[in-house]
Motif scaffolding. Structure first.
Motif, PDB file in Angstrom:
ATOM      1  N   ALA A   1      12.119 -25.309 -18.394  1.00  0.00           N
ATOM      2  CA  ALA A   1      11.035 -24.348 -18.600  1.00  0.00           C
ATOM      3  C   ALA A   1      10.897 -23.391 -17.417  1.00  0.00           C
ATOM      4  CB  ALA A   1       9.719 -25.091 -18.826  1.00  0.00           C
ATOM      5  N   SER A   2      11.290 -23.843 -16.224  1.00  0.00           N
ATOM      6  CA  SER A   2      11.212 -23.016 -15.011  1.00  0.00           C
ATOM      7  C   SER A   2      12.482 -23.222 -14.208  1.00  0.00           C
ATOM      8  CB  SER A   2       9.986 -23.403 -14.177  1.00  0.00           C
ATOM      9  OG  SER A   2       8.794 -23.289 -14.914  1.00  0.00           O
ATOM     10  N   PRO A   3      13.598 -22.674 -14.671  1.00  0.00           N
ATOM     11  CA  PRO A   3      14.890 -22.967 -14.031  1.00  0.00           C
ATOM     12  C   PRO A   3      14.997 -22.475 -12.595  1.00  0.00           C
ATOM     13  CG  PRO A   3      15.095 -21.232 -15.700  1.00  0.00           C
ATOM     14  CD  PRO A   3      13.734 -21.818 -15.856  1.00  0.00           C
ATOM     15  N   ALA A   4      14.245 -21.435 -12.242  1.00  0.00           N
ATOM     16  CA  ALA A   4      14.296 -20.923 -10.869  1.00  0.00           C
ATOM     17  C   ALA A   4      13.196 -21.512  -9.999  1.00  0.00           C
ATOM     18  CB  ALA A   4      14.185 -19.403 -10.884  1.00  0.00           C
ATOM     19  N   GLY A   5      12.455 -22.494 -10.528  1.00  0.00           N
ATOM     20  CA  GLY A   5      11.346 -23.059  -9.777  1.00  0.00           C
ATOM     21  C   GLY A   5      10.046 -22.325 -10.078  1.00  0.00           C
ATOM     22  N   THR A   6       8.965 -22.770  -9.424  1.00  0.00           N
ATOM     23  CA  THR A   6       7.634 -22.265  -9.751  1.00  0.00           C
ATOM     24  C   THR A   6       6.861 -21.953  -8.477  1.00  0.00           C
ATOM     25  OG1 THR A   6       7.685 -23.739 -11.684  1.00  0.00           O
ATOM     26  CG2 THR A   6       5.564 -22.717 -11.127  1.00  0.00           C
ATOM     27  N   PRO A   7       6.959 -20.743  -7.955  1.00  0.00           N
ATOM     28  CA  PRO A   7       6.182 -20.402  -6.751  1.00  0.00           C
ATOM     29  C   PRO A   7       4.681 -20.499  -6.966  1.00  0.00           C
ATOM     30  CG  PRO A   7       7.956 -18.818  -7.086  1.00  0.00           C
ATOM     31  CD  PRO A   7       7.880 -19.663  -8.335  1.00  0.00           C
ATOM     32  N   ILE A   8       4.204 -20.058  -8.141  1.00  0.00           N
ATOM     33  CA  ILE A   8       2.771 -20.094  -8.441  1.00  0.00           C
ATOM     34  C   ILE A   8       2.571 -20.841  -9.749  1.00  0.00           C
ATOM     35  CG2 ILE A   8       0.726 -18.709  -8.987  1.00  0.00           C
ATOM     36  CD1 ILE A   8       1.861 -16.543  -7.152  1.00  0.00           C
ATOM     37  N   MET A   9       1.709 -21.827  -9.710  1.00  0.00           N
ATOM     38  CA  MET A   9       1.486 -22.658 -10.895  1.00  0.00           C
ATOM     39  C   MET A   9       0.308 -22.148 -11.725  1.00  0.00           C
ATOM     40  SD  MET A   9       2.096 -26.511  -9.425  1.00  0.00           S
ATOM     41  CE  MET A   9       1.979 -27.209 -11.064  1.00  0.00           C
ATOM     42  N   HIS A  10       0.252 -22.633 -12.964  1.00  0.00           N
ATOM     43  CA  HIS A  10      -0.871 -22.394 -13.880  1.00  0.00           C
ATOM     44  C   HIS A  10      -1.070 -20.897 -14.172  1.00  0.00           C
ATOM     45  CE1 HIS A  10      -1.571 -26.519 -12.734  1.00  0.00           C
ATOM     46  NE2 HIS A  10      -1.983 -26.203 -11.530  1.00  0.00           N
ATOM     47  N   THR A  11       0.011 -20.161 -14.279  1.00  0.00           N
ATOM     48  CA  THR A  11      -0.113 -18.715 -14.503  1.00  0.00           C
ATOM     49  C   THR A  11      -0.614 -18.383 -15.898  1.00  0.00           C
ATOM     50  OG1 THR A  11       2.234 -18.657 -15.080  1.00  0.00           O
ATOM     51  CG2 THR A  11       1.648 -18.101 -12.805  1.00  0.00           C
TER      52      THR A  11
ATOM     53  N   ALA B   1       4.092 -28.338   1.617  1.00  0.00           N
ATOM     54  CA  ALA B   1       2.772 -28.215   0.992  1.00  0.00           C
ATOM     55  C   ALA B   1       2.757 -27.246  -0.180  1.00  0.00           C
ATOM     56  CB  ALA B   1       1.746 -27.776   2.034  1.00  0.00           C
ATOM     57  N   GLU B   2       3.738 -26.374  -0.274  1.00  0.00           N
ATOM     58  CA  GLU B   2       3.800 -25.426  -1.393  1.00  0.00           C
ATOM     59  C   GLU B   2       4.799 -25.889  -2.452  1.00  0.00           C
ATOM     60  OE1 GLU B   2       5.268 -21.611  -0.021  1.00  0.00           O
ATOM     61  OE2 GLU B   2       6.853 -22.576   1.139  1.00  0.00           O
TER      62      GLU B   2
ATOM     63  N   THR C   1      -1.386 -24.912  -5.731  1.00  0.00           N
ATOM     64  CA  THR C   1      -1.025 -23.957  -6.776  1.00  0.00           C
ATOM     65  C   THR C   1      -0.140 -22.806  -6.322  1.00  0.00           C
ATOM     66  OG1 THR C   1      -3.025 -22.630  -6.379  1.00  0.00           O
ATOM     67  CG2 THR C   1      -3.200 -24.427  -7.970  1.00  0.00           C
ATOM     68  N   GLN C   2      -0.109 -22.488  -5.017  1.00  0.00           N
ATOM     69  CA  GLN C   2       0.521 -21.250  -4.557  1.00  0.00           C
ATOM     70  C   GLN C   2       1.691 -21.498  -3.616  1.00  0.00           C
ATOM     71  OE1 GLN C   2      -2.144 -19.958  -6.777  1.00  0.00           O
ATOM     72  NE2 GLN C   2      -1.404 -18.172  -5.617  1.00  0.00           N
ATOM     73  N   ASP C   3       2.461 -20.435  -3.358  1.00  0.00           N
ATOM     74  CA  ASP C   3       3.361 -20.419  -2.217  1.00  0.00           C
ATOM     75  C   ASP C   3       2.607 -19.817  -1.027  1.00  0.00           C
ATOM     76  OD1 ASP C   3       3.290 -17.739  -2.875  1.00  0.00           O
ATOM     77  OD2 ASP C   3       5.434 -17.542  -3.220  1.00  0.00           O
ATOM     78  N   PHE C   4       3.144 -19.994   0.189  1.00  0.00           N
ATOM     79  CA  PHE C   4       2.438 -19.515   1.379  1.00  0.00           C
ATOM     80  C   PHE C   4       2.290 -17.998   1.385  1.00  0.00           C
ATOM     81  CE2 PHE C   4       4.069 -23.507   3.639  1.00  0.00           C
ATOM     82  CZ  PHE C   4       2.877 -24.173   3.425  1.00  0.00           C
ATOM     83  N   GLU C   5       3.309 -17.300   0.904  1.00  0.00           N
ATOM     84  CA  GLU C   5       3.288 -15.840   0.920  1.00  0.00           C
ATOM     85  C   GLU C   5       2.130 -15.276   0.107  1.00  0.00           C
ATOM     86  OE1 GLU C   5       6.412 -12.108   0.132  1.00  0.00           O
ATOM     87  OE2 GLU C   5       6.980 -14.168  -0.359  1.00  0.00           O
ATOM     88  N   SER C   6       1.619 -16.064  -0.802  1.00  0.00           N
ATOM     89  CA  SER C   6       0.509 -15.641  -1.640  1.00  0.00           C
ATOM     90  C   SER C   6      -0.699 -15.194  -0.825  1.00  0.00           C
ATOM     91  CB  SER C   6       0.104 -16.785  -2.580  1.00  0.00           C
ATOM     92  OG  SER C   6      -1.114 -16.530  -3.236  1.00  0.00           O
ATOM     93  N   VAL C   7      -0.865 -15.761   0.364  1.00  0.00           N
ATOM     94  CA  VAL C   7      -2.044 -15.422   1.173  1.00  0.00           C
ATOM     95  C   VAL C   7      -2.075 -13.947   1.533  1.00  0.00           C
ATOM     96  CG1 VAL C   7      -1.096 -15.845   3.489  1.00  0.00           C
ATOM     97  CG2 VAL C   7      -3.517 -16.300   3.045  1.00  0.00           C
ATOM     98  N   LEU C   8      -0.918 -13.301   1.558  1.00  0.00           N
ATOM     99  CA  LEU C   8      -0.863 -11.878   1.904  1.00  0.00           C
ATOM    100  C   LEU C   8      -1.431 -10.997   0.797  1.00  0.00           C
ATOM    101  CD1 LEU C   8       2.642 -11.693   3.632  1.00  0.00           C
ATOM    102  CD2 LEU C   8       0.384 -11.792   4.705  1.00  0.00           C
ATOM    103  N   SER C   9      -1.736 -11.576  -0.348  1.00  0.00           N
ATOM    104  CA  SER C   9      -2.370 -10.828  -1.435  1.00  0.00           C
ATOM    105  C   SER C   9      -3.845 -11.189  -1.590  1.00  0.00           C
ATOM    106  CB  SER C   9      -1.640 -11.097  -2.760  1.00  0.00           C
ATOM    107  OG  SER C   9      -0.292 -10.688  -2.713  1.00  0.00           O
ATOM    108  N   ALA C  10      -4.354 -12.072  -0.730  1.00  0.00           N
ATOM    109  CA  ALA C  10      -5.745 -12.511  -0.842  1.00  0.00           C
ATOM    110  C   ALA C  10      -6.689 -11.461  -0.254  1.00  0.00           C
ATOM    111  CB  ALA C  10      -5.937 -13.845  -0.138  1.00  0.00           C
ATOM    112  N   ASP C  11      -7.836 -11.287  -0.903  1.00  0.00           N
ATOM    113  CA  ASP C  11      -8.886 -10.405  -0.378  1.00  0.00           C
ATOM    114  C   ASP C  11      -9.945 -11.186   0.389  1.00  0.00           C
ATOM    115  OD1 ASP C  11      -7.839  -8.002  -1.654  1.00  0.00           O
ATOM    116  OD2 ASP C  11      -8.476  -8.943  -3.530  1.00  0.00           O
ATOM    117  N   VAL C  12     -10.226 -12.399  -0.071  1.00  0.00           N
ATOM    118  CA  VAL C  12     -11.138 -13.304   0.618  1.00  0.00           C
ATOM    119  C   VAL C  12     -10.449 -14.656   0.727  1.00  0.00           C
ATOM    120  CG1 VAL C  12     -13.339 -14.532   0.525  1.00  0.00           C
ATOM    121  CG2 VAL C  12     -13.239 -12.120  -0.095  1.00  0.00           C
ATOM    122  N   ILE C  13     -10.468 -15.223   1.923  1.00  0.00           N
ATOM    123  CA  ILE C  13      -9.815 -16.508   2.177  1.00  0.00           C
ATOM    124  C   ILE C  13     -10.881 -17.488   2.635  1.00  0.00           C
ATOM    125  CG2 ILE C  13      -8.094 -17.705   3.568  1.00  0.00           C
ATOM    126  CD1 ILE C  13      -6.792 -14.840   3.969  1.00  0.00           C
TER     127      ILE C  13
END
Length: 951
Positions: free
Chosen positions: A775-785, A701-702, A394-406
């Protein structure tokens, strides 16, 4: 040293919601609030001299070369550590600044060897550049007296690392290497020892790079502004002439690189700062282990033979293709249309994979196509499709930098996905909490700078029981995000799931007895994840390679939906794909029941679109999976196979069963860069091309689609896609592509999630994450928003069913398998590089108590026996293991790890249960019978190769 083709802005960019306006050298400049003066100046085209600053690291302010003058401020502040402010008036060039900078540079050069003409960094040295920029013309202090560079005073070079050299004589103690090791890689292997004139960079406890905690990621080499840390390949070849942006061909992180080339010789691989997945970082494999591409073992000429006991004969491409096509047609005429099939590769490009499945469907007239993703992440595709509606993370790798619990489940990112592992460790150092669910104590559990809040060391095979127990706590204690569930998920399915997880059988107290983890630990981990602002789950093959792999994937998705951890940065369900193009090979229709884009072959409308484009009628019935192919081969009804870029004989479970199946084939066509284990059973060998010899794309993987660009011509004369096209044409399939970009155009035309993808768009954007369409011309870094792909999220009841692979008095231990940092998959590439310095053989990790019970000492040879077979490995006694569990890797063919794994598999996808095999371990000096047979066959097959460099 860094790549000259990439601009270095001195300090990292900042994220700010406002800008400020200031004046630099009389020019009005607008910059994001918080940006350094140095970066703001260069963004405006005004360079400021520097040595200790680089935009990959936080500002340090030690070299004093970047001094500027600011109206209203005393002194001369460092531009790297000074943030911009509204109304600032800055001067970067003045007589006084020039004098100060020359003085600073004079001090540096007075303690530096003046061997520029013979230095490996000549032409790409920041110290040399800055000396010219500041106008240094003399060194008034002379070069006599104490120094760090002459024969009397210089420390010896450290040549211990096989890939780079450390020359202390050229070090200016700027700390860039130390900071890169800390900030980028997170290993903390380097430090500055001593004070004042005695200051020096040391690795570990001054034991040299190879003996230290250094993981050879190369971050220090990239950061170094002089020739202190230099690639040995560059020392040997000299500076490159050009750079080609491409994508790494190892793990599923998909790092961007610039291949620096001289003619067609690769001088070095430099991580690309603009790489969407890696942002300028790398690991030892991608950064340094690329010499396999020109290894003497490369097979570069097609070969054929009539039987696997006959000598190989070198032939032309035309003869090899004609022979293979003729054999496939003969087999189908004799045994029927379903008697042949093909295997796509997760190491090849999207375009090549697409062509193989097209060849099978349009040329063979059946759907007997499968991929190595069958044996790793096929449960991911099934489980996420059932719950979220899309067969990908569902995510891009950079998303982990916003996680509080992994939460890391059944994965070892620091070894298997090291660049992402470094990013994850960075977030933990920033304060995120970590939960590890794994039978082993992986590095993330506890190292000097990272520690997990909870390590749930469950027994292998009990994943589903554990995920149900975590869900039980979340539901029972009212930790469900009711608003998210009500808005985004199917109410009836949620109600059924809620009632299921609340059963007593799923309580931590009951599961504790199953999984071997205390109820208190399970409850604490569940509360931590559910109570996080942002909770992210990352998982690997320790989830999928089980008899309940698909069930566990659905259980993970259930947990994320129940807590509302879907659809924004810092959350999500994230499978860590093992190989460079596992995601892409699945996307391209490599499964026997699905066409590209995960659309069922049984759907007449879907099938019709491909039939119209390909000009053929497609079979509506799903074809054979890999296990079906093997069984049918042994039964005598499956007789021909085209295998591109996979080594089934080494990588698939129950090796003796696989070998029996391959021996039963009348025509096995293997396409690879090396004469691998599967090729020993082949009748036609088509030489493959490495990633450096082709154009195409990989999908990581992303879901990031990145360009692979040709650096040198294919050693065999053909890229893989060209060989597949030639075989397809010989089978009567209409294929006439002139370039892989045309194949991608066809993929985009037939695959909705790729509709907006083209080489032109990829070249402009750098990379794109699918879905990429109108629907997503620039691509989709995060899905199911906003909503799930399937509409409403679907909870699935995940009943725990114990594996049939159980310990007994005869087989009292559980064997689980995995990977190590320095080696990759079956090792065909990394075994042919200097990475063997770190891992030259597969070993069996065993807990001290289990070793003591069997009289085993560290380094002893031991036999490992299961119901399937026996092999022999050297033992390594390790506290990482829990009693009753042993572990090995599978990177060396002679190790025979898969001789002992069984053909148990996931109920939904047939993904093998590599992670649970009941075994016994005992001292054994002599090789196992299988290993003796392996050595004989290897010698026999090598003797059948034609003379020449590729023999």
């Amino acid at each position: 040293m860094s790549c000259r083709c990439q601009t270095d802005f001195g300090t990292p960019p900042v994220s700010a919601d406002r800008t400020v306006t200031l004046t630099i050298d009389g020019r009005q400049v607008v910059a994001a609030a918080g940006t350094s003066v140095m970066r703001a100046a260069l963004e405006a085209g005004i360079p400021i001299p520097r040595l200790c600053a680089t935009d990959a690291l936080e500002a340090f302010g030690s070299c004093r070369l970047c001094l500027v003058q600011i109206d209203g401020r005393r002194g001369y502040p460092a531009s790297c550590t000074t943030p911009v402010e509204a109304g600032m008036r800055i001067v970067t060039q003045s007589p006084r600044l020039a004098e100060l900078r020359r003085g600073v540079m004079e001090l540096y050069i007075s303690d530096h060897p003046l061997d520029c003409l013979t230095c490996s960094a000549n032409g790409n040295c920041e110290l040399q550049d800055m000396a010219g920029v500041v106008g240094l013309r003399e060194v008034r202090y002379g070069f006599a007296g104490d120094n760090h560079f002459d024969a009397t005073h210089a420390q010896p070079k450290d040549e211990s690392n096989p890939y780079f050299s450390f020359d202390p004589a050229k070090c200016i103690v700027c700390s860039r290497c130390v900071r890169a090791c800390e900030e980028v890689q997170g290993s903390f292997a380097l430090t500055i020892a001593g004070r004042g004139f005695e200051s020096k960079v040391t690795a570990g406890a001054d034991e040299g790079f190879l003996g230290s905690e250094c993981v050879s990621c190369g971050a220090c080499v990239t950061a170094c502004p002089t020739a202190t840390l230099t690639e040995k390949s560059l020392i040997a070849a000299g500076q490159a002439q050009r750079g080609v942006a491409t994508t790494c061909a190892y793990c599923g992180v998909g790092c961007g690189f610039v291949a620096e080339v001289k003619g067609e010789q690769v001088v070095r691989m430099v991580p690309d700062k603009s790489g969407g997945a890696n942002a300028g970082h790398a690991c030892v494999k991608g950064r340094f282990a690329w010499s396999y591409a020109t290894h003497p073992d490369r097979v570069t000429t097609p070969m054929i033979r009539e039987s696997i006991d006959a000598p190989w004969r070198k032939v032309s491409w035309d003869e090899a293709i004609a022979y293979a096509a003729g054999e496939f047609r003969r087999i189908q005429a004799k045994y029927g249309r379903l008697a042949v099939g093909g295997i796509t590769s997760s190491r090849c490009t999207n375009e090549e994979t697409y062509l193989v499945q097209k060849l099978v469907r349009a040329g063979f007239g059946n759907n007997n196509v499968d991929t190595c993703a069958r044996v790793c992440h096929s449960p991911t595709g099934y489980g996420l499709k059932q719950t979220l509606g899309e067969s990908a993370g569902t995510q891009d790798f950079e998303s982990v930098l916003s996680a509080d619990v992994i939460v890391v489940i059944g994965a070892n990112p620091t070894d298997g996905h090291p660049v992402f592992g470094s990013l994850l460790k960075k977030r933990i150092r920033q304060g995120a909490q970590l939960i590890v669910i794994d039978p082993r104590a992986i590095d993330l559990v506890r190292t000097p700078h990272v520690a997990a809040a909870h390590h749930l060391a469950l027994r292998p095979g009990t994943n589903v029981a554990m995920i149900n127990a975590l869900a039980h706590v979340i539901v029972a204690e009212g930790l469900v995000d009711e608003a998210f569930v009500a808005e985004r998920c199917e109410a009836e399915a949620f109600a059924a799931w809620r009632d299921f997880v609340l059963r007593e059988e799923n309580s931590p107290e009951v599961v504790s007895g199953i999984a071997g983890v205390s109820a208190d630990a399970i409850r604490a981990a569940a509360r931590l994840y559910a109570g996080a602002g942002n909770g992210a789950i990352y998982y690997g093959l320790g989830v999928t390679e089980h008899s309940q792999g698909s069930t566990m994937v659905m259980g993970i998705a259930n947990l994320a939906m129940a807590t509302g951890n879907i659809g924004r940065p810092g959350v999500g369900v994230n499978p860590l794909r093992g190989q460079n193009n596992v995601q892409g090979s699945c996307d391209m229709g490599s499964f026997p029941h699905e066409l590209p884009g995960y659309r069922p072959v049984a759907d007449a409308a879907v099938r019709g679109a491909f039939e119209a484009r390909w000009g053929v009628t497609l079979d509506p019935e799903p074809g054979y999976r890999i296990p079906n192919m093997f069984n049918a081969a042994i039964a005598g009804s499956y007789k021909g196979m085209y295998v591109q870029g996979e080594d089934l004989a080494q990588s698939d479970p129950n090796t003796q069963h696989v070998h029996a199946a391959l021996r039963s084939l009348e025509c096995l066509v293997v396409q690879d860069i090396f004469f691998n284990e599967t090729a020993k059973f082949a009748h036609v060998f088509l030489p493959g091309a490495s990633f450096l010899e082709k154009d195409g794309t990989f999908t990581n993987a992303e879901r990031r689609i990145s360009r692979v660009r040709k650096v040198m011509e294919p050693l065999s004369g053909k890229a893989d896609w060209q060989a597949t096209q030639a075989l397809a044409q010989a089978l009567g399939v209409a294929m006439d592509y002139r370039h892989p970009s045309e194949i991608m155009d066809e993929i985009a035309a037939l695959t909705p999630s790729f509709a907006g993808v083209s080489y032109a768009r990829l070249d402009a954007a750098g990379s794109l994450q699918w879905p990429c369409n109108d629907a997503s011309p620039a691509g989709t870094p995060i899905m199911h928003t906003e909503h799930f792909t399937r509409g409403l999220g679907r909870f699935v009841v995940t009943e725990y069913v114990p594996t049939t692979e159980k310990v007994t008095r005869r087989f009292p231990l559980i064997l689980t398998t995995g990977r190590i940092l320095s080696q990759y998959n079956v090792g065909a590439q990394t075994r042919r590089t200097a990475n063997t310095v770190w891992h030259s053989e597969d070993r069996l990790d065993i807990h001290p108590l289990d070793a003591a019970d069997r009289g085993i000492a560290d380094g002893d040879w031991v036999h490992i026996e299961s119901r399937a077979g026996q092999t022999r490995l050297r033992a390594r006694i390790s506290e990482r293991m829990q009693p009753g569990v042993v572990y090995t890797t599978f990177h060396f063919p002679g190790s025979g790890a898969n001789v002992v794994t069984t053909d148990n598999s996931d109920w939904a996808t047939n993904c093998p249960e590599y992670k649970v095999t009941a075994v016994q371990v005992a001292l054994g000096e002599q090789p196992a019978r299988w290993q003796a047979d392996f050595r004989r066959m290897d010698a026999d097959q090598q003797a059948l190769l034609p003379p020449g460099p590729e023999a």
